[in-house]
Design a protein around this motif. Sequence first.
Motif, short mmCIF file in Angstrom:
data_model
loop_
_atom_site.label_atom_id
_atom_site.label_comp_id
_atom_site.label_asym_id
_atom_site.label_seq_id
_atom_site.Cartn_x
_atom_site.Cartn_y
_atom_site.Cartn_z
N PHE A 19 0.83 -1.20 0.00
CA PHE A 19 0.00 0.00 0.00
C PHE A 19 0.87 1.25 0.00
N VAL A 20 0.26 2.39 -0.24
CA VAL A 20 0.94 3.68 -0.23
C VAL A 20 0.25 4.55 0.82
N PHE A 21 1.05 5.28 1.60
CA PHE A 21 0.45 6.19 2.58
C PHE A 21 1.20 7.51 2.57
N ARG A 22 0.56 8.53 3.11
CA ARG A 22 1.15 9.86 3.19
C ARG A 22 1.78 10.01 4.56
N LYS A 23 3.08 10.35 4.57
CA LYS A 23 3.81 10.55 5.80
C LYS A 23 3.47 11.90 6.43
N LYS A 24 3.91 12.09 7.66
CA LYS A 24 3.63 13.32 8.39
C LYS A 24 4.13 14.55 7.64
N ASP A 25 5.26 14.42 6.92
CA ASP A 25 5.81 15.56 6.18
C ASP A 25 5.13 15.79 4.83
#
Length: 64
Positions: A19-25
């Motif tokens: 899967f792909v996720f968006r990091k905090k930055d």
Amino acid sequence: MENLFETLVAKLHKGIVSFVFRKKDGTKRHACGTLYGIGHTIKGTSKHQQCSYTLAYYDIDCKG
């Protein structure tokens, strides 16, 4: 969006998921992870405060 999150969690409990996720930055990260059979990897007894849209998982590539 919540349905997608619940679907991911259900699949992670069954095996390895890519899967792909968006990091905090704000950057995107590709990951292969699981929630299946990882009980032996969990150490400590403290409870972490989590919001409803975060998820701790076992990262297959990083082995942690």
